[in-house]
Enzyme design. Structure first.
Site, PDB file in Angstrom:
ATOM      1  N   LEU A  48       4.630  -5.999  -0.660  1.00  0.00           N
ATOM      2  CA  LEU A  48       3.299  -6.424  -0.990  1.00  0.00           C
ATOM      3  C   LEU A  48       2.260  -5.463  -0.362  1.00  0.00           C
ATOM      4  O   LEU A  48       2.415  -4.890   0.761  1.00  0.00           O
ATOM      5  CB  LEU A  48       2.899  -7.656  -0.286  1.00  0.00           C
ATOM      6  N   ASP A  49       0.993  -5.219  -1.153  1.00  0.00           N
ATOM      7  CA  ASP A  49       0.243  -4.324  -0.558  1.00  0.00           C
ATOM      8  C   ASP A  49      -0.527  -4.890   0.805  1.00  0.00           C
ATOM      9  O   ASP A  49      -0.588  -6.110   0.907  1.00  0.00           O
ATOM     10  CB  ASP A  49      -1.061  -4.041  -1.589  1.00  0.00           C
ATOM     11  N   PRO A  50      -1.149  -4.218   1.464  1.00  0.00           N
ATOM     12  CA  PRO A  50      -1.721  -4.700   2.765  1.00  0.00           C
ATOM     13  C   PRO A  50      -2.835  -5.767   2.501  1.00  0.00           C
ATOM     14  O   PRO A  50      -2.821  -6.685   3.351  1.00  0.00           O
ATOM     15  CB  PRO A  50      -2.296  -3.404   3.391  1.00  0.00           C
ATOM     16  N   ALA A  52      -2.697  -7.649   0.186  1.00  0.00           N
ATOM     17  CA  ALA A  52      -2.096  -9.129  -0.406  1.00  0.00           C
ATOM     18  C   ALA A  52      -1.580  -9.927   0.640  1.00  0.00           C
ATOM     19  O   ALA A  52      -1.260  -9.444   1.845  1.00  0.00           O
ATOM     20  CB  ALA A  52      -0.878  -8.313  -1.153  1.00  0.00           C
ATOM     21  N   ARG A 182      -2.329  -4.048  -9.687  1.00  0.00           N
ATOM     22  CA  ARG A 182      -3.471  -3.258  -9.818  1.00  0.00           C
ATOM     23  C   ARG A 182      -3.561  -2.567 -10.994  1.00  0.00           C
ATOM     24  O   ARG A 182      -4.738  -2.090 -11.458  1.00  0.00           O
ATOM     25  CB  ARG A 182      -3.327  -2.170  -8.300  1.00  0.00           C
TER      26      ARG A 182
END
Length: 301
Positions: A48-50, A52, A182
């Site tokens: 997961l992206d930071p 998120a 994204r």
């Protein structure tokens, strides 16, 4: 009584459903969980992206061997896309590179979203862990190097609009592996000719698992003692209990554990199955070979 030193040397195996906080990378969240569980080996099942939050299944010990299975699961996200601004990363962590006025109706947005439902070709963002020549794209992006990326076939099973106000579009997206939220935000912004980026992102489902069943790092830390915290782990076979279960005779269990095929004495199945001995011991994962035998794929006993 088991003392602290004994606890630290007990192998930690199992799956933890973590509700990742924002501001941490997936590897940082994994490191925190490893520390709290006193686990030596661990891995996540899809980053997961930071920015998120949400469901991040973590595997520990020999359960890391099934992490790849989770990578193939569909995922469901709740996302807020801010229209009118494009950032270099496609989310709020990046620098704004363009701004445009937004005068778009919800009807126009719904029409634009139609092209993002079902099977489609999606170009991954530059800020991703995909490698080019052994180098992650995000490292090249930080050097202002733009690399051509091949589109990938992905599937959006469901895309539902929940709210649209003050240029913020809230969606729920259920998608296949390899889909980038994204990229959806940037591509939608391009179609609408106003730009867009991810403002809020939360993963709520991975396969059949829900974030409602997950635990936060704060909740895990509040549990006193490593042994008690390890009670939050799901055993390997329970983590995969959507698979078919098959029991083999006790005298064949050793052969299976040694990597040998064993006779199939029940109707064949497709894909992986959970293999147990007659006494209920979980032995590992196996597949039918099509000619009447079970082939071991991953042995855990």
């Amino acid at each position: 009584m088991i003392n602290r030193s004994d606890i630290e040397h007990i192998p930690v195996n199992g799956l933890l459903l973590l509700d990742k906080p924002g501001g941490l990378s997936s590897n940082q969240a994994l490191g925190c969980a490893k520390r709290l569980l006193q686990a030596k080996k661990g891995g996540h099942t899809g980053a997961l992206d930071p920015i998120a939050t949400g469901l991040l299944p973590l595997c520990f010990g020999n359960t890391t061997r099934i992490a790849g299975i989770f990578l193939d699961f569909d995922k469901t996200y709740e996302v807020t896309i801010h229209l009118g601004e494009t950032t270099d990363t496609g989310d709020t962590e990046g620098e704004v590179v363009s701004r445009s006025p937004v005068n778009i109706s919800i009807t126009s947005i719904e029409q634009a979203l139609d092209q993002f439902r079902g099977k489609l070709q999606q170009v991954p963002p530059m800020y991703s862990a995909i490698k080019k020549g052994g180098v992650p794209l995000y490292k090249l992006a930080r050097k202002n190097q733009l690399i051509e990326r091949e589109p990938r076939e992905v599937i959006v099973h469901n895309l539902e609009v929940h709210d649209y106000s003050e240029n913020n579009l809230s969606l729920t997206v259920k998608c296949s592996k390899g889909f980038y939220i994204r990229s959806l935000a940037m591509d939608l912004g391009e179609v609408l000719r106003c730009g867009g980026h991810v403002q809020v992102l939360r993963r709520v489902e991975v396969g059949r698992y829900s974030v409602h069943d997950a635990i936060t790092l704060q909740e895990l830390e509040a549990i006193p003692g490593h042994e008690e915290r390890r009670n939050q782990l799901m055993q390997t076979d329970h983590a995969l209990n959507h698979l078919v279960k098959f029991e083999i005779p006790e005298e064949k269990a050793l052969s299976f554990c040694q990597g040998q095929t064993v006779p199939l004495t029940a109707p064949r199945w497709d894909g992986l199955g959970l293999i147990y001995s007659a006494d209920g011991t979980f032995l590992g994962l196996g597949e039918c070979d099509g000619v009447g035998s079970i082939c071991p794929k991953k042995v855990f006993a």
